[in-house]
Design an enzyme around this catalytic site. Sequence first.
Site, PDB file in Angstrom:
ATOM      1  N   CYS A 112      17.782   5.324  -2.748  1.00  0.00           N
ATOM      2  CA  CYS A 112      17.444   5.853  -4.079  1.00  0.00           C
ATOM      3  C   CYS A 112      18.457   6.881  -4.603  1.00  0.00           C
ATOM      4  O   CYS A 112      18.773   6.892  -5.796  1.00  0.00           O
ATOM      5  CB  CYS A 112      16.033   6.426  -4.064  1.00  0.00           C
TER       6      CYS A 112
ATOM      7  N   LYS B 204      23.946   7.185   4.425  1.00  0.00           N
ATOM      8  CA  LYS B 204      23.786   6.127   3.407  1.00  0.00           C
ATOM      9  C   LYS B 204      24.567   6.476   2.148  1.00  0.00           C
ATOM     10  O   LYS B 204      25.211   5.623   1.541  1.00  0.00           O
ATOM     11  CB  LYS B 204      22.301   5.954   3.055  1.00  0.00           C
TER      12      LYS B 204
ATOM     13  N   VAL C 296       6.397   2.861  -2.553  1.00  0.00           N
ATOM     14  CA  VAL C 296       7.197   1.887  -3.306  1.00  0.00           C
ATOM     15  C   VAL C 296       6.343   0.664  -3.653  1.00  0.00           C
ATOM     16  O   VAL C 296       6.404   0.144  -4.770  1.00  0.00           O
ATOM     17  CB  VAL C 296       8.450   1.491  -2.494  1.00  0.00           C
TER      18      VAL C 296
ATOM     19  N   GLN D 154      15.986  16.037  -3.445  1.00  0.00           N
ATOM     20  CA  GLN D 154      15.228  14.788  -3.465  1.00  0.00           C
ATOM     21  C   GLN D 154      13.721  15.030  -3.459  1.00  0.00           C
ATOM     22  O   GLN D 154      13.205  15.855  -2.698  1.00  0.00           O
ATOM     23  CB  GLN D 154      15.650  13.911  -2.271  1.00  0.00           C
TER      24      GLN D 154
ATOM     25  N   HIS E  34      15.152  12.350  -8.180  1.00  0.00           N
ATOM     26  CA  HIS E  34      16.177  12.999  -7.371  1.00  0.00           C
ATOM     27  C   HIS E  34      17.258  13.565  -8.301  1.00  0.00           C
ATOM     28  O   HIS E  34      17.823  12.845  -9.137  1.00  0.00           O
ATOM     29  CB  HIS E  34      16.847  11.989  -6.422  1.00  0.00           C
TER      30      HIS E  34
ATOM     31  N   THR F 110       0.808  -1.221   0.000  1.00  0.00           N
ATOM     32  CA  THR F 110       0.000   0.000   0.000  1.00  0.00           C
ATOM     33  C   THR F 110       0.844   1.276   0.000  1.00  0.00           C
ATOM     34  O   THR F 110       0.305   2.369  -0.148  1.00  0.00           O
ATOM     35  CB  THR F 110      -0.914   0.021   1.239  1.00  0.00           C
ATOM     36  N   GLY F 111       2.155   1.161   0.171  1.00  0.00           N
ATOM     37  CA  GLY F 111       3.016   2.338   0.279  1.00  0.00           C
ATOM     38  C   GLY F 111       3.426   2.887  -1.089  1.00  0.00           C
ATOM     39  O   GLY F 111       3.029   2.359  -2.139  1.00  0.00           O
TER      40      GLY F 111
ATOM     41  N   ARG G  10      15.332  18.026   0.761  1.00  0.00           N
ATOM     42  CA  ARG G  10      14.003  17.643   0.246  1.00  0.00           C
ATOM     43  C   ARG G  10      13.415  18.844  -0.481  1.00  0.00           C
ATOM     44  O   ARG G  10      13.371  19.953   0.082  1.00  0.00           O
ATOM     45  CB  ARG G  10      13.095  17.237   1.417  1.00  0.00           C
TER      46      ARG G  10
ATOM     47  N   GLU H  17      20.033  10.029   5.576  1.00  0.00           N
ATOM     48  CA  GLU H  17      20.328   9.943   4.145  1.00  0.00           C
ATOM     49  C   GLU H  17      21.805  10.198   3.828  1.00  0.00           C
ATOM     50  O   GLU H  17      22.391   9.513   2.985  1.00  0.00           O
ATOM     51  CB  GLU H  17      19.446  10.977   3.428  1.00  0.00           C
TER      52      GLU H  17
ATOM     53  N   ARG I  37      21.107  -3.821   4.080  1.00  0.00           N
ATOM     54  CA  ARG I  37      21.976  -3.377   2.979  1.00  0.00           C
ATOM     55  C   ARG I  37      23.455  -3.553   3.281  1.00  0.00           C
ATOM     56  O   ARG I  37      24.240  -3.887   2.400  1.00  0.00           O
ATOM     57  CB  ARG I  37      21.716  -1.901   2.673  1.00  0.00           C
TER      58      ARG I  37
HETATM   59  P1  NAP Z   1       5.466   4.195   2.780  1.00  0.00           P
HETATM   60  O1  NAP Z   1       4.797   4.884   1.653  1.00  0.00           O
HETATM   61  O2  NAP Z   1       5.371   4.789   4.125  1.00  0.00           O
HETATM   62  O3  NAP Z   1       4.915   2.668   2.829  1.00  0.00           O
HETATM   63  C1  NAP Z   1       5.190   1.838   3.919  1.00  0.00           C
HETATM   64  C2  NAP Z   1       4.532   0.490   3.742  1.00  0.00           C
HETATM   65  O4  NAP Z   1       4.870  -0.305   4.893  1.00  0.00           O
HETATM   66  C3  NAP Z   1       3.001   0.534   3.675  1.00  0.00           C
HETATM   67  O5  NAP Z   1       2.551  -0.478   2.811  1.00  0.00           O
HETATM   68  C4  NAP Z   1       2.584   0.191   5.114  1.00  0.00           C
HETATM   69  O6  NAP Z   1       1.331  -0.469   5.187  1.00  0.00           O
HETATM   70  C5  NAP Z   1       3.669  -0.796   5.494  1.00  0.00           C
HETATM   71  N1  NAP Z   1       3.796  -0.858   6.963  1.00  0.00           N
HETATM   72  C6  NAP Z   1       3.996   0.201   7.813  1.00  0.00           C
HETATM   73  N2  NAP Z   1       4.015  -0.262   9.103  1.00  0.00           N
HETATM   74  C7  NAP Z   1       3.821  -1.591   9.040  1.00  0.00           C
HETATM   75  C8  NAP Z   1       3.730  -2.622  10.021  1.00  0.00           C
HETATM   76  N3  NAP Z   1       3.850  -2.357  11.340  1.00  0.00           N
HETATM   77  N4  NAP Z   1       3.525  -3.891   9.594  1.00  0.00           N
HETATM   78  C9  NAP Z   1       3.394  -4.176   8.284  1.00  0.00           C
HETATM   79  N5  NAP Z   1       3.479  -3.253   7.296  1.00  0.00           N
HETATM   80  C10 NAP Z   1       3.692  -1.969   7.685  1.00  0.00           C
HETATM   81  O7  NAP Z   1       7.045   4.033   2.493  1.00  0.00           O
HETATM   82  P2  NAP Z   1       7.806   3.905   1.072  1.00  0.00           P
HETATM   83  O8  NAP Z   1       8.280   5.212   0.623  1.00  0.00           O
HETATM   84  O9  NAP Z   1       6.972   3.083   0.164  1.00  0.00           O
HETATM   85  O10 NAP Z   1       9.118   3.118   1.492  1.00  0.00           O
HETATM   86  C11 NAP Z   1       9.107   1.723   1.735  1.00  0.00           C
HETATM   87  C12 NAP Z   1      10.532   1.232   1.956  1.00  0.00           C
HETATM   88  O11 NAP Z   1      11.292   1.457   0.771  1.00  0.00           O
HETATM   89  C13 NAP Z   1      11.255   1.981   3.085  1.00  0.00           C
HETATM   90  O12 NAP Z   1      12.083   1.063   3.767  1.00  0.00           O
HETATM   91  C14 NAP Z   1      12.066   3.030   2.344  1.00  0.00           C
HETATM   92  O13 NAP Z   1      13.198   3.442   3.046  1.00  0.00           O
HETATM   93  C15 NAP Z   1      12.438   2.266   1.081  1.00  0.00           C
HETATM   94  N6  NAP Z   1      12.707   3.093  -0.097  1.00  0.00           N
HETATM   95  C16 NAP Z   1      11.847   4.084  -0.476  1.00  0.00           C
HETATM   96  C17 NAP Z   1      12.112   4.816  -1.614  1.00  0.00           C
HETATM   97  C18 NAP Z   1      11.204   5.938  -2.085  1.00  0.00           C
HETATM   98  O14 NAP Z   1      11.572   6.646  -3.043  1.00  0.00           O
HETATM   99  N7  NAP Z   1      10.036   6.142  -1.489  1.00  0.00           N
HETATM  100  C19 NAP Z   1      13.245   4.542  -2.385  1.00  0.00           C
HETATM  101  C20 NAP Z   1      14.103   3.513  -1.987  1.00  0.00           C
HETATM  102  C21 NAP Z   1      13.811   2.800  -0.843  1.00  0.00           C
HETATM  103  P3  NAP Z   1      -0.043   0.316   5.608  1.00  0.00           P
HETATM  104  O15 NAP Z   1      -0.432   1.172   4.434  1.00  0.00           O
HETATM  105  O16 NAP Z   1      -0.985  -0.796   5.853  1.00  0.00           O
HETATM  106  O17 NAP Z   1       0.271   1.131   6.830  1.00  0.00           O
END
Ligand code: NAP
Length: 352
Positions: free
Chosen positions: A143, A199, A14, A170, A236, A11-12, A229, A196, A108
């Site tokens: 990223c 990393k 990514v 970013q 980015h 649902t997030g 940001r 960030e 990682r």
């Molecule tokens: P996000 O939009 O906040 O999505 C987080 C996801 O994790 C949602 O599906 C959420 O589900 C789930 N979640 C949160 N708490 C949880 C729990 N206690 N148990 C099970 N599921 C849970 O974050 P995002 O940006 O997609 O990032 C996801 C990961 O990818 C992170 O580790 C981030 O660092 C990494 N990442 C992100 C990017 C980017 O550009 N965004 C790039 C590279 C890496 P619900 O909706 O049900 O709460």
Amino acid sequence: MRYRVGILGATGAVGQKFVEVLHDHPWFDITALVASERSAGKRYRDAVNWIGTSIIPPSVEDMIVQSVDDIPDCDIVFSGLVADVATEVEPRMAEAGLAVISNAKSFRMHPLVPLLIPEVNPEHVQLVRCQTWCGPLVTNPNCSTVGLVCALRPLHDAFGVEAVHVTTMQALSGAGYPGVSSLDSLANVVPFISGEEDKLASEPLKLLGRLGEGGIEPARMAISAHCNRVPVLEGHLECISVKLRTRADANAVREAFETFVSPVKSLGLPTEPEHLLHVMDKDHFPQPRRHVMLERGMGVAIGRIRPCEVLDVKFVVLVHNTLRGAAGGAVLNAELLHSKGLLSHRALSKAP
Ligand code: NAP
């Protein structure tokens, strides 16, 4: 035969990109969508706040979201989980025999977990042979690291990179959904992104390191990063200056970018771009709004290559953070694992 795949954190920001990339993939079928207790038990279209510009693929919109407490019935899981949850869930899934392809930072820098960009360090994938989980676990980088390292690879090969200074701008989607509040982000720049800069200073050393008998020997170079940001949706932008071990001018650096050939090109991986690096000539390119979807979001744009008054050469890089820098990069990693015969035994029995 095709692989059955689950998406953790579906649902997030990514997770939604995973849905977009995987729903019509030639090797993978989405069979499980997994998220938090808030979403578990709901139909995907009711649980998700869909932020994509296309519609939710009809093949997944009525799937019931599952809890991370259960092991999904599939061969591979792609993880877009927040890091604190990934730390517990991902090894549990690998232990259950699933191949885990993660975006989270949790593993990682683990010495036995490949941090992978197929065009940059495909040989590191062999580290999974040393893992003790029943299924392999691989990660893709932060990223911003992805854009930086894709540009550094040809320079490190040709001249050796001694020092790097990088300033990032970013996009908001990098903070996930709902991310940064509108009062903080609208018409504003926030000069801090938690964790960030560390990393960006550490992950390139593993990515550009050598795989030897004792694991990965990190590359030796100094990296200084400023991360900001900015009010951009996707993409980015990174202003990079490099000091080279063998002196080279801007023309030689440009030639290194233009003649770079991906070491995995011959494998025919479906998600690999035709060309990884695209050098742009116009002084005001690359720009996130215009160029972020280069090569379906999997290309890296480079512009403004010129002499640096402090180090040797400077240039600007643009990378799509949720595609090349997250979901697309992770899918490419899974394709590389398959091509090397390194997906789990359970998955291998279903190899296409
Ligand atoms: P996000 O939009 O906040 O999505 C987080 C996801 O994790 C949602 O599906 C959420 O589900 C789930 N979640 C949160 N708490 C949880 C729990 N206690 N148990 C099970 N599921 C849970 O974050 P995002 O940006 O997609 O990032 C996801 C990961 O990818 C992170 O580790 C981030 O660092 C990494 N990442 C992100 C990017 C980017 O550009 N965004 C790039 C590279 C890496 P619900 O909706 O049900 O709460």
